[in-house]
Design a protein around this motif. Sequence first.
Motif, short mmCIF file in Angstrom:
data_model
loop_
_atom_site.label_atom_id
_atom_site.label_comp_id
_atom_site.label_asym_id
_atom_site.label_seq_id
_atom_site.Cartn_x
_atom_site.Cartn_y
_atom_site.Cartn_z
N LEU A 105 0.79 -1.22 0.00
CA LEU A 105 0.00 0.00 0.00
C LEU A 105 0.83 1.28 0.00
N THR A 106 2.16 1.15 0.00
CA THR A 106 2.99 2.35 0.02
C THR A 106 2.72 3.28 -1.15
N PRO A 107 2.70 2.80 -2.40
CA PRO A 107 2.38 3.72 -3.50
C PRO A 107 0.96 4.24 -3.44
N VAL A 108 0.03 3.45 -2.89
CA VAL A 108 -1.36 3.89 -2.79
C VAL A 108 -1.47 5.09 -1.85
N VAL A 109 -0.88 4.95 -0.66
CA VAL A 109 -0.94 6.04 0.32
C VAL A 109 -0.17 7.25 -0.16
N THR A 110 0.95 7.02 -0.82
CA THR A 110 1.79 8.13 -1.27
C THR A 110 1.09 8.99 -2.29
N PHE A 111 0.32 8.37 -3.18
CA PHE A 111 -0.30 9.10 -4.27
C PHE A 111 -1.68 9.68 -3.91
N LEU A 112 -2.19 9.44 -2.70
CA LEU A 112 -3.52 9.93 -2.35
C LEU A 112 -3.66 11.45 -2.48
N PRO A 113 -2.76 12.26 -1.90
CA PRO A 113 -2.93 13.72 -2.07
C PRO A 113 -2.84 14.16 -3.52
N PHE A 114 -1.96 13.52 -4.31
CA PHE A 114 -1.83 13.91 -5.71
C PHE A 114 -3.07 13.51 -6.51
N ARG A 115 -3.68 12.38 -6.15
CA ARG A 115 -4.90 11.97 -6.84
C ARG A 115 -6.05 12.92 -6.48
N MET A 116 -6.08 13.40 -5.25
CA MET A 116 -7.12 14.35 -4.88
C MET A 116 -6.96 15.67 -5.62
N SER A 117 -5.72 16.13 -5.74
CA SER A 117 -5.49 17.38 -6.48
C SER A 117 -5.86 17.21 -7.95
N GLY A 118 -5.56 16.03 -8.51
CA GLY A 118 -5.97 15.77 -9.90
C GLY A 118 -7.47 15.73 -10.06
N ALA A 119 -8.18 15.18 -9.06
CA ALA A 119 -9.64 15.14 -9.14
C ALA A 119 -10.24 16.54 -9.03
N ILE A 120 -9.67 17.39 -8.18
CA ILE A 120 -10.16 18.77 -8.07
C ILE A 120 -9.94 19.51 -9.38
N LEU A 121 -8.78 19.32 -9.98
CA LEU A 121 -8.51 19.97 -11.27
C LEU A 121 -9.44 19.45 -12.36
N ALA A 122 -9.74 18.15 -12.33
CA ALA A 122 -10.64 17.58 -13.34
C ALA A 122 -12.04 18.19 -13.21
N LEU A 123 -12.56 18.27 -11.98
CA LEU A 123 -13.89 18.84 -11.78
C LEU A 123 -13.90 20.32 -12.16
N THR A 124 -12.86 21.05 -11.79
CA THR A 124 -12.80 22.47 -12.12
C THR A 124 -12.75 22.68 -13.63
N SER A 125 -11.96 21.85 -14.31
CA SER A 125 -11.86 21.99 -15.77
C SER A 125 -13.18 21.69 -16.45
N LEU A 126 -13.87 20.62 -16.01
CA LEU A 126 -15.16 20.28 -16.61
C LEU A 126 -16.20 21.36 -16.33
N ASP A 127 -16.20 21.92 -15.13
CA ASP A 127 -17.13 23.00 -14.82
C ASP A 127 -16.81 24.24 -15.66
N PHE A 128 -15.55 24.49 -15.89
CA PHE A 128 -15.15 25.63 -16.72
C PHE A 128 -15.68 25.48 -18.14
N LEU A 129 -15.72 24.22 -18.63
CA LEU A 129 -16.22 23.95 -19.98
C LEU A 129 -17.74 23.78 -20.03
N GLY A 130 -18.38 23.78 -18.86
CA GLY A 130 -19.82 23.61 -18.83
C GLY A 130 -20.27 22.17 -18.86
N LEU A 131 -19.37 21.23 -18.53
CA LEU A 131 -19.69 19.80 -18.57
C LEU A 131 -19.70 19.17 -17.18
N GLY A 132 -19.66 19.98 -16.14
CA GLY A 132 -19.51 19.46 -14.80
C GLY A 132 -20.81 19.39 -14.03
#
Length: 357
Positions: free
Chosen positions: A265-292
Amino acid sequence: MMQSTTRVPSHSPARRAWTRFRRNRLGYWSLVAFCAMAVLSLFAELISNDRPLLVRYEGQYYFPLVQDYPETTFGGDFLTATDYLDPFIRERLAQEGNWAIFPLNRYGPKTLNYFAANPNPSAPTRENWLGTDDRGRDLLAQLIYGFRVSVFFALALTVTGVALGVLAGALQGFFGGKIDLAFQRFIEIWGAMPELYLLIIFSAIFAPSLALLLVLLSLFGWMGLSDYVRAEFLRNRQLDYVRAARALGVGNWQIIVRHILPNSLTPVVTFLPFRMSGAILALTSLDFLGLGVPPGTPSLGELLSQGKNNIDAWWISLSTFAVLVLTLLLLTFMGDALRDALDPRKADTPPVPETQP
């Protein structure tokens, strides 16, 4: 003759990793700040709302936050829900013996300031601390509620993606052979699918919602993590403790869940904050395009789109950009500190005792 004794560390590996994480002050305080912001956003209705928390009117107490009251309750003429920002209602609640306790910010995420002195979008004033958007909604309320939507959507997307990625990677790495080969070919084909086009198609077919967006993004968000889990399982399944468990007749799923998974689980735990930041960016980008998110839902991406459409309203872009950058920076600092804390090459080494002449 005295025998030298070796001191065995009493802390578990997880405790030692937490100790190393706390030593990284930037990462630790980033975690504290991010958790504080997330917890405060849970009580957004108590911080920013157009309804009072408690009202005392003519000797009786009312709780507008949990119950609707008609305007006639406070001396008005209509049976519609009370607008507590109406100057008439404010005057009635300010009379002797009457009072109302309002949140710090007297606007909700959908509240329109009909009584603003300036046209919308309005610059920051005493009434609207960060100004209003082009629809007359309070910008501070939009940011508080939009931050909550972004963070907890990202958390749900991260949990779903991690669960699917760990399951797929565990099956590939543990069983190998044809199962691993079939999964790899499937991932290659599925990863080549045009994700953005699929989002556009499904947005046109179904009504936009957070649940639909979560399902669509989860279908593609697990593949990157599954590669790391697969590599960890391929390495750990050959170790002696796994062979010993097999020799004792332990079943495959027990070996996966109880023996290999905790050590992978070391890589899983390590990447959790980065995956959350990627998810926030994904939602923000889709909302910016009107698809969120559906229209009317507080969204950082929609505010950025408003800032683009209203260049003169600098307060919209500046405040939204500040919240987004601060959130991503906190998550990045947390991820860096977590990666260093779980790095086996940076394990704690006992201090060298000083020698006296």
